[in-house]
Motif scaffolding. Structure first.
Motif, PDB file in Angstrom:
ATOM      1  N   ALA A   1      -3.894   9.661  -1.085  1.00  0.00           N
ATOM      2  CA  ALA A   1      -2.553  10.098  -0.680  1.00  0.00           C
ATOM      3  C   ALA A   1      -1.790   8.960  -0.041  1.00  0.00           C
ATOM      4  CB  ALA A   1      -2.667  11.269   0.281  1.00  0.00           C
ATOM      5  N   GLU A   2      -2.297   8.448   1.091  1.00  0.00           N
ATOM      6  CA  GLU A   2      -1.530   7.388   1.751  1.00  0.00           C
ATOM      7  C   GLU A   2      -2.341   6.136   2.007  1.00  0.00           C
ATOM      8  OE1 GLU A   2       0.088   8.950   5.391  1.00  0.00           O
ATOM      9  OE2 GLU A   2      -1.860   9.303   6.314  1.00  0.00           O
ATOM     10  N   HIS A   3      -3.644   6.170   1.915  1.00  0.00           N
ATOM     11  CA  HIS A   3      -4.447   4.979   2.222  1.00  0.00           C
ATOM     12  C   HIS A   3      -4.678   4.084   1.011  1.00  0.00           C
ATOM     13  CE1 HIS A   3      -6.349   7.264   5.861  1.00  0.00           C
ATOM     14  NE2 HIS A   3      -5.092   6.955   6.047  1.00  0.00           N
ATOM     15  N   GLY A   4      -4.425   4.576  -0.163  1.00  0.00           N
ATOM     16  CA  GLY A   4      -4.603   3.762  -1.365  1.00  0.00           C
ATOM     17  C   GLY A   4      -6.021   3.819  -1.924  1.00  0.00           C
TER      18      GLY A   4
ATOM     19  N   ARG B   1       7.813   3.491  -0.236  1.00  0.00           N
ATOM     20  CA  ARG B   1       8.547   3.431  -1.506  1.00  0.00           C
ATOM     21  C   ARG B   1      10.006   3.846  -1.307  1.00  0.00           C
ATOM     22  NH1 ARG B   1       6.455   2.712  -5.961  1.00  0.00           N
ATOM     23  NH2 ARG B   1       4.421   3.607  -5.570  1.00  0.00           N
TER      24      ARG B   1
ATOM     25  N   VAL C   1       5.493  -1.969  -5.120  1.00  0.00           N
ATOM     26  CA  VAL C   1       5.171  -1.075  -4.009  1.00  0.00           C
ATOM     27  C   VAL C   1       3.928  -0.258  -4.371  1.00  0.00           C
ATOM     28  CG1 VAL C   1       5.994   0.793  -2.535  1.00  0.00           C
ATOM     29  CG2 VAL C   1       7.607  -0.934  -3.367  1.00  0.00           C
ATOM     30  N   GLY C   2       2.905  -0.354  -3.554  1.00  0.00           N
ATOM     31  CA  GLY C   2       1.688   0.391  -3.822  1.00  0.00           C
ATOM     32  C   GLY C   2       0.765  -0.255  -4.827  1.00  0.00           C
ATOM     33  N   ALA C   3       1.074  -1.477  -5.279  1.00  0.00           N
ATOM     34  CA  ALA C   3       0.222  -2.141  -6.267  1.00  0.00           C
ATOM     35  C   ALA C   3      -0.953  -2.870  -5.617  1.00  0.00           C
ATOM     36  CB  ALA C   3       1.044  -3.107  -7.117  1.00  0.00           C
TER      37      ALA C   3
ATOM     38  N   THR D   1       0.820  -1.212   0.000  1.00  0.00           N
ATOM     39  CA  THR D   1       0.000   0.000   0.000  1.00  0.00           C
ATOM     40  C   THR D   1       0.855   1.264   0.000  1.00  0.00           C
ATOM     41  OG1 THR D   1      -0.138   0.034   2.415  1.00  0.00           O
ATOM     42  CG2 THR D   1      -1.865  -1.171   1.241  1.00  0.00           C
ATOM     43  N   ASN D   2       2.179   1.097  -0.076  1.00  0.00           N
ATOM     44  CA  ASN D   2       3.068   2.266   0.005  1.00  0.00           C
ATOM     45  C   ASN D   2       2.653   3.146   1.173  1.00  0.00           C
ATOM     46  OD1 ASN D   2       5.025   4.205  -0.571  1.00  0.00           O
ATOM     47  ND2 ASN D   2       3.772   5.230  -2.114  1.00  0.00           N
ATOM     48  N   ALA D   3       2.648   2.551   2.357  1.00  0.00           N
ATOM     49  CA  ALA D   3       2.135   3.231   3.542  1.00  0.00           C
ATOM     50  C   ALA D   3       2.933   4.487   3.875  1.00  0.00           C
ATOM     51  CB  ALA D   3       2.148   2.267   4.731  1.00  0.00           C
ATOM     52  N   GLY D   4       2.258   5.402   4.554  1.00  0.00           N
ATOM     53  CA  GLY D   4       2.863   6.681   4.926  1.00  0.00           C
ATOM     54  C   GLY D   4       2.934   6.832   6.434  1.00  0.00           C
TER      55      GLY D   4
END
Lengths: 481, 481
Positions: free
Chosen positions: B429-432, B165, B201-203, B151-154
């Protein structure tokens, strides 16, 4: 010229105008050969769009008529990545006229620049804003941003701020159907799915044409300390690097040089003097910087070196007394490649292994090569902190150059690449694959990676018009009318 | 259970054994609902492989029989990203048993950990090596590395070291045909083509199943300074942030909080006291750290704040006197979401805009929403330095919650998303995207991005078995037997 090529030019004539299209072979000729003169190709036309909109028109016309495009910036590829094929099917797409610095945002420490902006102009633009663009390399007066992004360029200052991948915050790219991906807003958090910007970095123009990028800038250097140290072996060099890194993040370069390579450089540069006795077996060049003139990194560098000498990790060391001496140290490093070339025929390899594996690799791989190819001399130098070695295999004394390059050098290259793969490394560290290594990539895989790359290539460039035969020589060939 | 599902279980029974397969709905039930209870689904089985090899077997069997898989870690998605569909076609693939910390390399400042390792265990493992993993978030006791990567967490500490990322150096992932991509060697320079690690990442698990990752560690915090400042407006907050950033890279958090939201938090936490008078219109929470106990960032923070007060950028400020007070400041920040939820029905949006556009956006978007939806109260708080706003629209006083959520909230969300797109921002932004925003992503594009994503999805998951309906609800539906 084929009918399809004629159709492309007819479509583009009203869009690009006189400056944008050349079919004059005298004009085209310089762009048909790569930087090192190893590859040659043919091209019926040189297309030079002036802006992103014109690039879109070029790609759309190429797609319409199935004519391949070879994107080109400064044409400084080390692997034939910007040279068209010999069959003359492709046209060259020059991005050199897209040369605007669109925006330098000092507050956000970002610059958005077009693909044709030359590296030293980008560096100057950053400097003009009181900042700097930290990546640099030998071709800085010629290489363009589009090429740097598309090849994920590296260089000698990667240790701290990374390669282009780490410095590229967003990409503007024309996709294979002429549509535009605009990532130049460079949102710091954007989780709308797949990282298309990142995918364009290092794709060698095979997935899209990079037309602009938003790049990270960093604080200007207010003070630097350049040191030269002799170490007993590469293990000690790595231990020394780790000590520097534990002391903060000031170290930006850490270059490993064997005595033999140093001797060649000193012979090549008659005015140069070894910073410490050249008879020591291994040397390192260290550069540390500070953005604050009042907090120079000199104290830190001196303390780390002193302690390392006490512990036997360093056998001799000197710190450049002034900028002139610092430049002299760097001049030795910067001449290593030319000096090595001057020694005679050699197969050069730009490879990487995990950083921790590099000390053993440079020693053992050299021994293995020399045992396997009697009479050769092998050795590596380069960016220890990045695990990136420029590994050279020199022909035996008196070897016939043409024959050696034709027969023994390719065998030595395959042998070196096999060693790299066995060490968990990469056969393409910073120069990329291009035309030169496409066959080796195909041979060495890994297969799951190649299959995924082939699938992505076919998905994003289904007609195979973007930089054919580069990187994805392995792409299934697609029918063209 | 369908014949295809039965066939998958028959194939996997000898591989996974008793602990690895459950068809007991009582066992499966907790994993059929998302973290916030907004989505529900069905699944005939919960597959819990113990290692990467078993994950490969699961994916290969799923591909063989065309049975979709929904990968799950801690099941803490904020957007329904790990909840199966209602049709019961998919099986849940839990990565929780892949919970080994494979390697912590203090010298290289890297850790290789499996997908099921929970964030706080990763943080502890880094701490055990005298380092830290800098990313953190509320669900740190539950969220797993596989989910954080996918989820490319923030979180609140992104400003300095980036999202996942930036912290993910390499990924091990099982691809849709059961083959393995192993990027855990995390070579610092590797230009063998497309960045498959970055693509994972983030997929959101739609291109491959992340089974392990090599992550960047950073020096431990030896000293921190936490400050609270009141500022006249968001522009002043951004100017203040820039001043901190020019003073070095010590600032790790910079959170913007409007008075209204602060008041809600203080009402929600009866024991809490406003660090400065809560009547000031805007507040910021700043945290700066140092890896060196002898060089605390306190002097820098104090100097920047003092100068900013002189210049009118700050109207009141206080620095936490000790760790207890620092924690108390953070407790206020950490309760903002819960406090906002306690105020009544609200549509919450996790969005981002370019950092420079954020000060204007938080003010103008709130006004636009309140004008368009009379009676609502709108406002944003969050990570100013990342351009990431948690933007809430609260229902009018006395509104019927069920009806408001069904009718007005979706309209408000579309309106907010339109404003975000107009500002050049991201609706995620950060939650996907997950299930929750797939429709909005489809609506708002941009089309070239969606087309490229669709093509990549079809290329890497041609059977559509990886986390269907997430992110790529827009993927063309593929026939299943």
């Amino acid at each position: 010229m084929t009918p399809a090529q004629r159709a492309v030019l007819a479509d583009l004539d009203p869009v690009l105008g006189g400056r944008g299209i050349s079919t004059d072979q005298a004009v085209i000729a310089p762009w048909l050969t790569d930087w090192r003169g190893r590859f040659r190709g043919r091209a019926a036309a040189l297309l030079s769009p002036a802006d992103t909109g014109q690039v879109r028109a070029v790609v759309a016309a190429a797609a319409r008529h199935r004519v391949p495009l070879v994107p080109q910036g400064g044409n400084t590829s080390m692997v034939g990545g910007a040279t068209p094929e010999e069959d003359g099917a492709a046209m060259i797409l020059s991005l050199r006229r897209l040369d605007r610095v669109r925006r330098v945002d000092a507050g956000a420490m970002q610059a958005t620049v077009e693909a044709g902006v030359i590296l030293d102009r980008l560096q100057a633009a950053a400097g003009g804003a009181g900042l700097r663009f930290p990546l640099t390399l030998g071709a800085r007066g010629t290489a363009t941003v589009g090429g740097l992004v598309s090849t994920n360029a590296g260089g000698t200052q990667v240790l701290r701020f990374g390669t282009m991948r780490g410095l590229t915050l967003g990409v503007e790219a024309v996709l294979a159907d002429g549509s535009l991906h605009d990532g130049t807003a460079a949102l710091k958090k954007d989780n709308r799915g797949y990282d298309l910007d990142g995918l364009m970095v290092g794709a060698e123009g095979t997935l899209g044409i990079v037309t602009a990028a938003t790049l990270r800038l960093v604080p200007a250097v207010a003070a630097r300390t350049v040191a030269w140290a002799a170490v007993p072996d590469p293990d000690a060099a790595l231990a020394l690097l780790r000590r520097f890194q534990r002391a903060g993040d000031a170290v930006e370069s850490f270059e490993l040089i064997p005595a033999d390579t140093l001797a060649a450089a000193l012979a090549y540069l008659p005015a140069a003097r070894a910073p410490v006795a050249a008879s020591h077996p291994w040397h390192v060049l260290v550069e540390a910087t500070s953005p604050d003139a009042e907090r120079t990194p000199g104290t830190m560098v001196e303390a780390v070196l002193a302690e390392a000498m006490d512990d036997g990790l360093v056998v001799a060391a000197t710190i450049a007394a002034d900028e002139r001496q610092a430049d002299a140290f760097w001049a030795i490093r910067d001449t290593l490649s030319a000096a090595e070339r001057a020694r005679g025929p050699a197969a050069q390899h730009d490879v990487s292994v995990p950083v921790a594996a590099m000390p053993r690799f440079v020693v053992e791989a050299a021994a293995a090569v020399e045992a396997r190819f009697p009479g050769t001399t092998a050795g590596g130098f380069g960016h220890l902190g990045d695990g990136n070695i420029h590994f050279h295999v020199r022909a035996p004394a008196g070897a016939d150059a043409a024959r050696w390059y034709a027969e023994d050098a390719p065998a030595a290259t395959r042998f070196v690449h096999d060693l790299v793969v066995a060490a968990g490394g990469s056969i393409a560290a910073e120069h990329g694959i291009g035309r030169m290594k496409a066959g080796e990539l195909d041979r060495l895989g890994p297969p799951s990676r190649l299959a995924a790359m082939r699938a992505i290539k076919a998905a994003l460039d289904p007609l195979g018009i973007l930089n054919p035969s580069k990187l994805m020589a392995l792409a299934p060939s697609l029918p063209r009318p």
